[in-house]
Design an enzyme around this catalytic site. Structure first.
Site, PDB file in Angstrom:
ATOM      1  N   ARG A 248      -5.616   0.638  -6.780  1.00  0.00           N
ATOM      2  CA  ARG A 248      -4.372   1.128  -6.167  1.00  0.00           C
ATOM      3  C   ARG A 248      -3.801   2.340  -6.894  1.00  0.00           C
ATOM      4  O   ARG A 248      -3.148   3.177  -6.286  1.00  0.00           O
ATOM      5  CB  ARG A 248      -3.290   0.035  -6.186  1.00  0.00           C
TER       6      ARG A 248
ATOM      7  N   GLY B  29       0.763  -1.251   0.000  1.00  0.00           N
ATOM      8  CA  GLY B  29       0.000   0.000   0.000  1.00  0.00           C
ATOM      9  C   GLY B  29       0.790   1.295   0.000  1.00  0.00           C
ATOM     10  O   GLY B  29       0.333   2.305  -0.509  1.00  0.00           O
TER      11      GLY B  29
ATOM     12  N   ASP C 105      -5.909  -0.376  -1.744  1.00  0.00           N
ATOM     13  CA  ASP C 105      -6.731  -1.225  -2.616  1.00  0.00           C
ATOM     14  C   ASP C 105      -7.999  -1.703  -1.941  1.00  0.00           C
ATOM     15  O   ASP C 105      -8.163  -1.643  -0.720  1.00  0.00           O
ATOM     16  CB  ASP C 105      -5.943  -2.461  -3.048  1.00  0.00           C
TER      17      ASP C 105
ATOM     18  N   GLU D  78       3.998   4.338   6.081  1.00  0.00           N
ATOM     19  CA  GLU D  78       2.793   3.503   5.998  1.00  0.00           C
ATOM     20  C   GLU D  78       1.690   4.244   5.242  1.00  0.00           C
ATOM     21  O   GLU D  78       1.571   5.457   5.339  1.00  0.00           O
ATOM     22  CB  GLU D  78       2.290   3.182   7.411  1.00  0.00           C
ATOM     23  N   ASP D  79       0.898   3.508   4.546  1.00  0.00           N
ATOM     24  CA  ASP D  79      -0.247   4.105   3.855  1.00  0.00           C
ATOM     25  C   ASP D  79      -1.361   4.429   4.841  1.00  0.00           C
ATOM     26  O   ASP D  79      -1.843   5.551   4.906  1.00  0.00           O
ATOM     27  CB  ASP D  79      -0.768   3.164   2.759  1.00  0.00           C
TER      28      ASP D  79
ATOM     29  N   ASP E 258      -5.183   1.493  10.614  1.00  0.00           N
ATOM     30  CA  ASP E 258      -6.585   1.167  10.889  1.00  0.00           C
ATOM     31  C   ASP E 258      -6.690   0.801  12.372  1.00  0.00           C
ATOM     32  O   ASP E 258      -6.812   1.679  13.220  1.00  0.00           O
ATOM     33  CB  ASP E 258      -7.006   0.042   9.932  1.00  0.00           C
TER      34      ASP E 258
HETATM   35  P1  IMP Z   1      -4.325  -2.341  10.844  1.00  0.00           P
HETATM   36  O1  IMP Z   1      -5.736  -2.678  11.211  1.00  0.00           O
HETATM   37  O2  IMP Z   1      -3.923  -0.975  11.358  1.00  0.00           O
HETATM   38  O3  IMP Z   1      -3.386  -3.411  11.251  1.00  0.00           O
HETATM   39  O4  IMP Z   1      -4.282  -2.234   9.269  1.00  0.00           O
HETATM   40  C1  IMP Z   1      -4.096  -3.376   8.512  1.00  0.00           C
HETATM   41  C2  IMP Z   1      -4.023  -3.125   7.046  1.00  0.00           C
HETATM   42  O5  IMP Z   1      -5.360  -3.137   6.551  1.00  0.00           O
HETATM   43  C3  IMP Z   1      -3.463  -1.811   6.524  1.00  0.00           C
HETATM   44  O6  IMP Z   1      -2.063  -1.754   6.460  1.00  0.00           O
HETATM   45  C4  IMP Z   1      -4.052  -1.816   5.139  1.00  0.00           C
HETATM   46  O7  IMP Z   1      -3.284  -2.630   4.288  1.00  0.00           O
HETATM   47  C5  IMP Z   1      -5.394  -2.450   5.358  1.00  0.00           C
HETATM   48  N1  IMP Z   1      -6.476  -1.448   5.415  1.00  0.00           N
HETATM   49  C6  IMP Z   1      -7.160  -1.028   6.504  1.00  0.00           C
HETATM   50  N2  IMP Z   1      -8.109  -0.137   6.178  1.00  0.00           N
HETATM   51  C7  IMP Z   1      -8.014   0.019   4.835  1.00  0.00           C
HETATM   52  C8  IMP Z   1      -8.738   0.820   3.879  1.00  0.00           C
HETATM   53  O8  IMP Z   1      -9.658   1.598   4.193  1.00  0.00           O
HETATM   54  N3  IMP Z   1      -8.353   0.684   2.588  1.00  0.00           N
HETATM   55  C9  IMP Z   1      -7.348  -0.136   2.193  1.00  0.00           C
HETATM   56  N4  IMP Z   1      -6.655  -0.890   3.042  1.00  0.00           N
HETATM   57  C10 IMP Z   1      -6.974  -0.820   4.354  1.00  0.00           C
HETATM   58 MG    MG Z   2      -0.338  -0.930   4.912  1.00  0.00          MG
END
Ligand code: IMP
Ligand code: MG
Length: 176
Positions: free
Chosen positions: A164, A44, A158, A98-99, A102
């Site tokens: 993307r 991402g 994505d 980081e993109d 979440d």
């Molecule tokens: P975490 O919940 O912070 O561990 O995020 C896990 C991963 O989920 C992120 O790095 C993204 O790859 C993916 N992700 C979470 N929310 C989104 C979104 O709204 N769009 C795209 N990818 C997401």
């Molecule tokens: Mg990511």
């Protein structure tokens, strides 16, 4: 199957202005450092990293790491490493790029993992964060935008590998 059409949440110009602002802050904060290693989290972050790294003026290098959250384990937040860094970061200044943050589980895992390698400094720059979804608090030295709890795509992000390469950040809402 219904057509999925992203609607614009953050447009191209707004992203570009924010990336320039973040780069200026990073330039200031790391002025005088021999080299900053930017660690892009695949997939991402590839577009954000490409733009951010080209706006910087300090000496910098780019490396990548690939992580994945186990399928169907969003509640536990179990993360695995798919591809590790090429470089040894011991004694180096490291900035994770980081993109999106979440729940925070992915970043928490990564920061803990990288910290064990004894970098000279370790910080994180994320483009977007869903503040209301936070389960694990991870300090972000740099943040582009706080967004609501919606699924965003584009600018590297994505939805099942789609969208993307959109130039903006959009929201996907499957149409009825
Ligand atoms: P975490 O919940 O912070 O561990 O995020 C896990 C991963 O989920 C992120 O790095 C993204 O790859 C993916 N992700 C979470 N929310 C989104 C979104 O709204 N769009 C795209 N990818 C997401
Ligand atoms: Mg990511």
């Amino acid at each position: 199957m219904s057509e999925v059409r992203p609607t614009v949440l953050i447009d191209e110009a707004t992203i570009a202005a924010k990336v320039a602002e973040l780069a200026a802050q990073i330039d200031r904060d790391y002025a005088g450092v021999d080299e900053l290693i930017l660690v892009g989290v695949l997939k991402g972050a590839f577009i954000f990293l490409a733009d951010l790294s080209r706006k910087l003026t300090i000496p910098r290098a780019v490396d990548f790491i690939a992580l994945s959250t186990y399928a169907n384990s969003t509640t536990t937040g179990a993360v695995r490493m798919i591809m590790d860094l090429r470089r040894n970061i011991e004694g180096k200044h490291v900035l994770v790029v980081e993109d999106i943050v979440d729940t925070g589980h992915t970043l928490a895992y990564l920061m803990k993992n990288l910290a064990t390698r004894q970098p000279a400094s370790l910080a994180c720059c994320a483009l977007v964060r869903k503040a209301e979804r936070t389960e694990v608090e991870v300090p972000l030295r740099y943040l582009g935008f706080d967004i609501p709890n919606v699924w965003v795509v584009g600018y590297g992000l994505d939805w099942a590998e789609r969208f993307r390469t959109l130039p903006y950040i959009g929201v996907v809402t499957p149409e009825a």
